[in-house]
Design an enzyme around this catalytic site. Sequence first.
Site, mmCIF file in Angstrom:
data_model
loop_
_atom_site.group_PDB
_atom_site.id
_atom_site.type_symbol
_atom_site.label_atom_id
_atom_site.label_comp_id
_atom_site.label_asym_id
_atom_site.label_seq_id
_atom_site.Cartn_x
_atom_site.Cartn_y
_atom_site.Cartn_z
ATOM 1 N N LEU A 111 0.849 -1.195 0.000
ATOM 2 C CA LEU A 111 0.000 0.000 0.000
ATOM 3 C C LEU A 111 0.891 1.255 0.000
ATOM 4 O O LEU A 111 0.731 2.143 -0.843
ATOM 5 C CB LEU A 111 -0.914 -0.003 1.237
ATOM 6 C CG LEU A 111 -1.879 1.179 1.365
ATOM 7 C CD1 LEU A 111 -2.900 1.180 0.235
ATOM 8 C CD2 LEU A 111 -2.616 1.146 2.718
ATOM 9 N N THR A 112 1.854 1.312 0.921
ATOM 10 C CA THR A 112 2.700 2.505 1.090
ATOM 11 C C THR A 112 3.598 2.738 -0.130
ATOM 12 O O THR A 112 4.168 1.803 -0.685
ATOM 13 C CB THR A 112 3.595 2.329 2.337
ATOM 14 O OG1 THR A 112 2.754 2.038 3.450
ATOM 15 C CG2 THR A 112 4.415 3.573 2.620
ATOM 16 N N GLU A 113 3.717 3.997 -0.505
ATOM 17 C CA GLU A 113 4.598 4.369 -1.621
ATOM 18 C C GLU A 113 5.638 5.384 -1.133
ATOM 19 O O GLU A 113 5.451 5.995 -0.076
ATOM 20 C CB GLU A 113 3.766 4.993 -2.752
ATOM 21 C CG GLU A 113 2.764 4.003 -3.313
ATOM 22 C CD GLU A 113 2.048 4.509 -4.554
ATOM 23 O OE1 GLU A 113 2.186 5.707 -4.892
ATOM 24 O OE2 GLU A 113 1.357 3.690 -5.174
ATOM 25 N N ALA B 264 -5.522 -6.131 10.755
ATOM 26 C CA ALA B 264 -4.122 -6.193 11.193
ATOM 27 C C ALA B 264 -3.894 -5.330 12.432
ATOM 28 O O ALA B 264 -3.171 -5.723 13.358
ATOM 29 C CB ALA B 264 -3.202 -5.741 10.060
ATOM 30 N N HIS C 57 3.732 8.520 -0.596
ATOM 31 C CA HIS C 57 2.401 8.426 0.009
ATOM 32 C C HIS C 57 2.400 7.367 1.096
ATOM 33 O O HIS C 57 2.255 6.179 0.810
ATOM 34 C CB HIS C 57 1.338 8.123 -1.056
ATOM 35 C CG HIS C 57 1.279 9.187 -2.107
ATOM 36 N ND1 HIS C 57 1.971 9.102 -3.285
ATOM 37 C CD2 HIS C 57 0.665 10.397 -2.106
ATOM 38 C CE1 HIS C 57 1.781 10.208 -3.984
ATOM 39 N NE2 HIS C 57 0.997 11.019 -3.297
ATOM 40 N N GLU D 90 1.126 0.644 9.943
ATOM 41 C CA GLU D 90 -0.325 0.414 10.077
ATOM 42 C C GLU D 90 -1.012 1.642 10.661
ATOM 43 O O GLU D 90 -1.928 1.531 11.477
ATOM 44 C CB GLU D 90 -0.593 -0.793 10.978
ATOM 45 C CG GLU D 90 0.141 -2.013 10.531
ATOM 46 C CD GLU D 90 -0.714 -2.987 9.796
ATOM 47 O OE1 GLU D 90 -1.919 -2.716 9.648
ATOM 48 O OE2 GLU D 90 -0.174 -3.998 9.352
ATOM 49 N N GLY E 172 -9.965 -1.927 5.155
ATOM 50 C CA GLY E 172 -10.623 -3.068 5.809
ATOM 51 C C GLY E 172 -9.592 -4.095 6.262
ATOM 52 O O GLY E 172 -9.702 -4.676 7.355
#
Length: 392
Positions: A138-140, A250, A143, A371, A245
């Site tokens: 997910l993480t860039e 997590a 971002h 997270e 979601g």
Amino acid sequence: MRTDNFQAPDYYNLDELLTEEHKIVRDAARKWVKREVSPIIEDAAQKAEFPKSIISGLAEIGAFGPYIPEEYGGAGLDQISYGLIMQEIERGDSGVRSTASVQSSLVMYPIYKYGTEEQRKKYLPKLASGEFMGCFGLTEPDHGSNPAGMTTNFKDKGDHYLLNGAKMWISNAPFADIAIVWAKDENGRIHGLIVERGMEGFTTPETHNKWSLRASATGELIFNNVKVPKENLMPNKSGLGAPLGCLDSARYGIAWGAIGAAMDCYDTALRYAKERIQFDKPIAGTQLQQKKLAEMITEITKAQLMAWRLGVLRNEGKATSAQISMAKRNNVEMAITIAREARQVLGGMGITGEYSIMRHMMNLESVITYEGTHDIHLLITGMDITGIPAFQ
Ligand SMILES: Cc1cc2nc3c(=O)[nH]c(=O)nc-3n(C[C@H](O)[C@H](O)[C@H](O)COP(=O)(O)OP(=O)(O)OC[C@H]3O[C@@H](n4cnc5c(N)ncnc54)[C@H](O)[C@@H]3O)c2cc1C
């Protein structure tokens, strides 16, 4: 080799709130950590290597997909059992718990919830057994706290999608067989794609020189015109809510896991303080050290109650994302504070690998950041109680 004399604190008799199944699952995980993780984890962390030899053991204690139905290879357990497994694993090491969390909540969960029946059958049993390991992108680079701004994207090329972009800080990336990748379509909508190792143009360079989560492998995911088969898109949910979601699940596991790290630090500090003699008496007999230890057990007890109640709410399908945020934030802060205090109780010995405290303390610096950072979870609570987002 360090001897693991861990005794779990249970000041408010929380065991009375657990079912027989919860205790059996918890005790099996606790024994396994003592037998398989404690003897090797310090060496793995010093070498900055994920100990792959424990993958099959993690699968055996149900750490991969604890709440995924048995028909897909999961353990079919409830949310409290899931939490207790995470607590026990993180009692051993946050990096090992990270691997299990990613596999369960960030890889198996989205395939189970958002995937097709074919995707479930193809991937879930292999992920549950540890034959396949997964990661979650997910993480860039540009971002992190604001994943909605992601630029990783895919274009519809008729019989396949063409994926381009990069993710960073991805746990398990260097050895994962599959990656759950969040990317935007041509309309800017976020979807989850299952990208397999070996697809042309897909590479996973490792991130080195970490002082935290050293026993967990972290890396980048780089997509350079990767042709992803159309059947690898998970069709049942899109938009930012889909990855969020997964993060709910997590983060809930982290709320329990952090208690494990805190329990280990407290237990180590308590034993050391009773044995260490200075000024002709155990340091445990001094008011200053008692203040530290008394505050630790108080905070652990509050965190245990919070996690247990959240587990009940999750079993009933009633826990909100904001409630999960609060528990993640509170319990990780609790654990890192205890680790710092416990380290001081051990004096100079506290900085060595003879004891687990310094490793927990450094690990928790990542847990408090990933997270959703400590700050971002506070903003989530703030938004929930005021109705006003303060992110921008
Ligand atoms: C060891 C490790 C493993 C990880 N594993 C994964 C993984 O498996 N998959 C994955 O996708 N990601 C993973 N991450 C990434 C992690 O989720 C991000 O690091 C985290 O979300 C923060 O993003 P950032 O590092 O870009 O920090 P930034 O978003 O740049 O934040 C920097 C600071 O600014 C603060 N901040 C940001 N926005 C605001 C605001 N609006 N108001 C006030 N303060 C703000 C933050 O709280 C933080 O203190 C991992 C990270 C680490 C360290």
